[in-house]
Write an enzyme that holds these catalytic residues in place. Structure first.
Site, PDB file in Angstrom:
ATOM      1  N   ARG A 163       0.739  -1.401   0.081  1.00 46.01           N
ATOM      2  CA  ARG A 163      -0.088   0.179  -0.054  1.00 46.01           C
ATOM      3  C   ARG A 163       0.914   1.222   0.065  1.00 46.01           C
ATOM      4  O   ARG A 163       0.395   2.346   0.565  1.00 46.01           O
ATOM      5  CB  ARG A 163      -0.869   0.025   1.170  1.00 46.01           C
ATOM      6  CG  ARG A 163      -1.888  -0.871   1.087  1.00 46.01           C
ATOM      7  CD  ARG A 163      -2.896  -0.791   0.129  1.00 46.01           C
ATOM      8  NE  ARG A 163      -4.114  -1.591   0.212  1.00 46.01           N
ATOM      9  CZ  ARG A 163      -4.336  -2.842  -0.223  1.00 46.01           C
ATOM     10  NH1 ARG A 163      -3.478  -3.609  -0.735  1.00 46.01           N
ATOM     11  NH2 ARG A 163      -5.480  -3.151   0.079  1.00 46.01           N
ATOM     12  N   SER A 236     -10.848  -0.752   3.018  1.00 42.98           N
ATOM     13  CA  SER A 236     -10.303  -0.848   4.073  1.00 42.98           C
ATOM     14  C   SER A 236      -9.700   0.328   4.668  1.00 42.98           C
ATOM     15  O   SER A 236      -9.138   1.157   4.101  1.00 42.98           O
ATOM     16  CB  SER A 236      -9.048  -1.708   3.948  1.00 42.98           C
ATOM     17  OG  SER A 236      -8.892  -2.968   3.160  1.00 42.98           O
ATOM     18  N   GLU A 332      -5.261   3.657   6.465  1.00 42.22           N
ATOM     19  CA  GLU A 332      -4.873   3.432   4.786  1.00 42.22           C
ATOM     20  C   GLU A 332      -5.604   4.828   4.121  1.00 42.22           C
ATOM     21  O   GLU A 332      -5.055   5.312   3.216  1.00 42.22           O
ATOM     22  CB  GLU A 332      -5.368   2.242   4.185  1.00 42.22           C
ATOM     23  CG  GLU A 332      -4.959   1.988   2.849  1.00 42.22           C
ATOM     24  CD  GLU A 332      -5.795   1.083   2.016  1.00 42.22           C
ATOM     25  OE1 GLU A 332      -6.549   1.272   1.249  1.00 42.22           O
ATOM     26  OE2 GLU A 332      -5.568  -0.217   2.634  1.00 42.22           O
TER      27      GLU A 332
END
Ligand code: EPU
Length: 336
Positions: A163, A236, A332
């Site tokens: 990520r 997420s 995130e």
């Protein structure tokens, strides 16, 4: 390009936050980025967005939001094994995936169902079901704002990680990505190692195909993730934390079912969703904000929540996980 004043951001972010920005510019052609640079748009506050599926607005945006809406999917090269496809930043990720499925290009089908635009895919190296965008990205092109120069970065130069990429670290808020070059396989191959995927595939007697894999992934996503047309969310909310083996082993003493994935020497990745779940927060709701009952990594806006309410809520989740495991989980999602 199109420019609008005082725009409601509601339909520009999947969290469905209802706030205004001063100006919104939609870039329809790659060359228009030069005009923006010449017109000194970036000298006052700005934000470049894609599909708004990884953003949480907490206050009105007193500046210019720039959205790439450039279109184009073009095959630029091929050999016996691979095909190179250049895709403009404003293309919908989903349209690109289905272009690949329809043309029998392998490698990206596990990323079906992820919302957003192609230009955002390298930024956080989107990933799901054992595949990441970096596995198929050959080159990323665009403009750097600080130097006003165009750039072309190879896969290595993008510094992809879990990520993460150079666009989220060293070059954060300093680029406009205009196009991405992908390399896909013409030879049949699948990544079906994710636990649960084989089982899902087994429910369909048809032989393995790109469409079958994509359908199975979509079915898995539907069982765990909310439908963003119904519930505000950004997929997420937290990243899966990476901890040392020692920390993992110590926590595992107390929670024997703790899941971990090896990352590098002496380090493992834990599942933030499982930590939130074990901490007792799965399905927990306060007012219009909650932890999604089927996947604890997702925070949802059940309707009408403000960005500030969501921030207060996610901090509570963070604190609860910290109190239970001593681990700090990080969003995130990009909180603006
Ligand atoms: N788990 C629980 N409880 C939960 C959620 C998960 O115990 O509430 C456990 C699961 O049983 C599983 C493990 O945690 O054993 C991992 O869960 P899952 O496979 O669902 O994956 P994840 O780590 O929670 C990541 C990505 C997702 C992606 C899935 C599938 C991140 C931050 N998220 O989630 O990406 O779809 O893997 O590959 O890495 C997104 O980024 O928006 C996203 C949805």
């Amino acid at each position: 390009m199109k420019s609008y004043q005082k725009v409601n951001l509601f339909s520009y972010n999947t969290f469905a936050i209802d706030l205004l920005c001063d100006r919104l510019i939609e870039v329809e052609k790659e060359e228009e980025v030069l005009q923006l640079l010449d017109n000194k748009i970036f000298e006052s506050e700005f934000l470049v967005i894609g599909g708004g599926s990884n953003l949480l607005f907490t206050k009105p945006f007193n500046g210019t939001i720039i959205k790439m809406v450039t279109k184009g999917i073009k095959k630029v090269k091929e050999d016996d094994f691979s095909v190179w496809i250049e895709v403009q930043a404003g293309e919908l990720w989903e349209d690109f995936i289905f272009y690949c499925i329809d043309n029998q290009y392998y490698g990206i089908e596990n990323l079906v169902g992820i919302p957003g635009l192609v230009g955002s895919s390298p930024v956080q190296n989107i990933g799901a079901y054992s595949v990441e965008a970096k596995d198929v990205i050959e080159m990323v092109s665009g403009w750097r704002i600080s130097t006003q120069k165009s750039f072309q970065l190879s896969n290595d130069e993008c510094q992809f990680g879990y990520r993460n990429s150079i666009f989220k670290s060293e070059w954060k808020n300093d680029v406009i990505i205009t196009k991405v070059l992908f390399r896909l396989s013409k030879k049949e191959k699948y990544v079906i190692s994710y636990q649960g995927l084989i089982e899902e595939l087994g429910k369909n007697p048809a032989p393995l195909s790109l469409r079958k894999v994509a359908d199975a992934i979509l079915a898995l996503r539907n069982t765990k993730l909310p439908d963003i047309s119904e519930f505000g969310c950004a997929g997420s909310f937290f990243k899966n934390p990476i901890v040392s083996d020692d920390v993992f082993l110590a926590i595992q003493q107390r929670f024997p079912k703790l899941i971990s994935y090896p990352v590098s020497d002496g380090k493992v990745k834990l599942a933030a969703g499982q930590l939130i779940d074990l901490a007792g927060m799965k399905g927990y709701r306060e007012g219009n904000v909650g932890v999604w009952p089927k996947q604890a990594l997702v925070i949802v806006n059940y309707g009408g929540a403000s960005g500030e309410e969501i921030v207060a809520f996610y901090k509570k989740v963070q604190q609860c996980v910290f109190d239970t495991f001593g681990i700090a989980i990080e969003p995130e999602v990009n909180v603006i």
